[in-house]
Design an enzyme around this catalytic site. Structure first.
Site, PDB file in Angstrom:
ATOM      1  N   ASP A   1      10.325   2.907  -6.296  1.00  0.00           N
ATOM      2  CA  ASP A   1       9.361   1.957  -6.875  1.00  0.00           C
ATOM      3  C   ASP A   1       8.066   2.660  -7.261  1.00  0.00           C
ATOM      4  OD1 ASP A   1      11.165  -0.106  -6.562  1.00  0.00           O
ATOM      5  OD2 ASP A   1      10.134  -1.013  -4.839  1.00  0.00           O
TER       6      ASP A   1
ATOM      7  N   GLU B   1      15.072   1.339 -14.341  1.00  0.00           N
ATOM      8  CA  GLU B   1      14.195   2.473 -14.654  1.00  0.00           C
ATOM      9  C   GLU B   1      14.024   2.667 -16.156  1.00  0.00           C
ATOM     10  OE1 GLU B   1      18.321   4.230 -14.684  1.00  0.00           O
ATOM     11  OE2 GLU B   1      17.297   2.683 -13.548  1.00  0.00           O
TER      12      GLU B   1
END
Length: 192
Positions: A77, A103
Site C-alpha cells: 500500500d 497497482e
C-alpha cells in the site's frame, strides 16, 4: 433564517464530500476508475471538437505481487501511495492521475502530443528508480514501473462514437504497456 442557512450550508458540505468520495480512490487520494472513465470521455469529446491533442499514459508496478508477498500488504500500500504521489507531483494541474485498480494507474494529458506524453512517462519512470519506501521490518523497498503511452486516434471522423474512440485510445495504451512488460519491464513504450 439562521437555522435554515446553517442547515443549507451543512447539506451543501455533505454533498461536496459525497461527490468527492465517489470520484476518489480511498487509499491514494487520486481519481478512481469511475471518475477516470467520465473524464476520459469528456476529454475525448473536447479534443475531437477542438481538434486538439490528448494523450494517455497507462502504468503499473512491475512484479507487485512479489512486493506484497515479500514485504506484506501494508508495504505494498505504501508503494502504491508513493507512486500516486509521484505521478501527481510530476503531472500538470490539468492532467488527471487515476488509480484504475490494484497497482495500475493512468494519466490523462489534455492538449498534449505523444512526444510530450512520452517525456512525462520517462520522467516518472526515472523518478521511481530513485525512490523507495520502508517496509514494516525497516527494510528498504525499491521497485520499477512499466508504461504504455498513446494519443487519441487520428481517425476521429463522425463515424466513430466517443465510446469507440475511448476504447481505441485505452486499447492502444494497454497494448503499449504489455509490450513494455514483454520487453523486460521498467520501460516506456509508445503505441503503434
Amino acid at each position: 433564517m439562521l437555522v435554515f442557512s446553517w442547515s443549507y450550508y451543512h447539506r451543501y458540505n455533505l454533498l461536496l464530500a459525497l461527490e468527492k468520495s465517489s470520484q476518489t480512490d480511498p487509499l491514494t487520494g487520486v481519481a478512481n476508475r469511475r471518475y477516470f472513465d467520465s473524464k476520459l470521455k469528456s476529454e475525448a469529446s473536447r479534443s475531437a471538437r477542438s481538434s486538439s491533442d490528448c494523450a494517455l499514459i497507462l502504468l503499473d508496478i512491475d512484479h507487485f505481487k512479489r512486493i506484497n508477498d515479500t514485504f506484506g500488504h501494508p508495504t505494498g500500500d505504501r508503494v502504491i501511495c508513493a507512486l500516486a504521489d509521484l505521478c501527481v507531483n510530476q503531472s500538470r494541474e490539468i492532467d488527471l492521475v487515476a488509480r484504475l485498480g490494484g497497482e495500475e494507474f493512468a494519466v490523462i494529458l489534455p492538449d498534449t502530443n505523444i512526444t510530450d506524453a512520452k517525456n512525462l512517462a520517462e520522467r516518472i519512470r526515472k523518478h521511481v528508480e530513485d525512490i523507495s519506501v520502508t517496509g514494516d521490518a525497516g527494510e528498504i523497498v525499491k521497485w520499477t514501473i512499466s508504461l504504455g503511452v498513446s494519443s487519441l486516434p487520428e481517425s476521429r471522423s463522425s463515424r466513430y462514437t466517443t465510446e469507440i474512440v475511448m476504447e481505441m485510445f485505452i486499447k492502444k495504451a494497454d497494448n503499449a504497456l504489455y509490450e513494455a512488460k514483454k520487453k523486460g519491464r521498467n520501460q516506456t513504450v509508445l503505441s503503434q
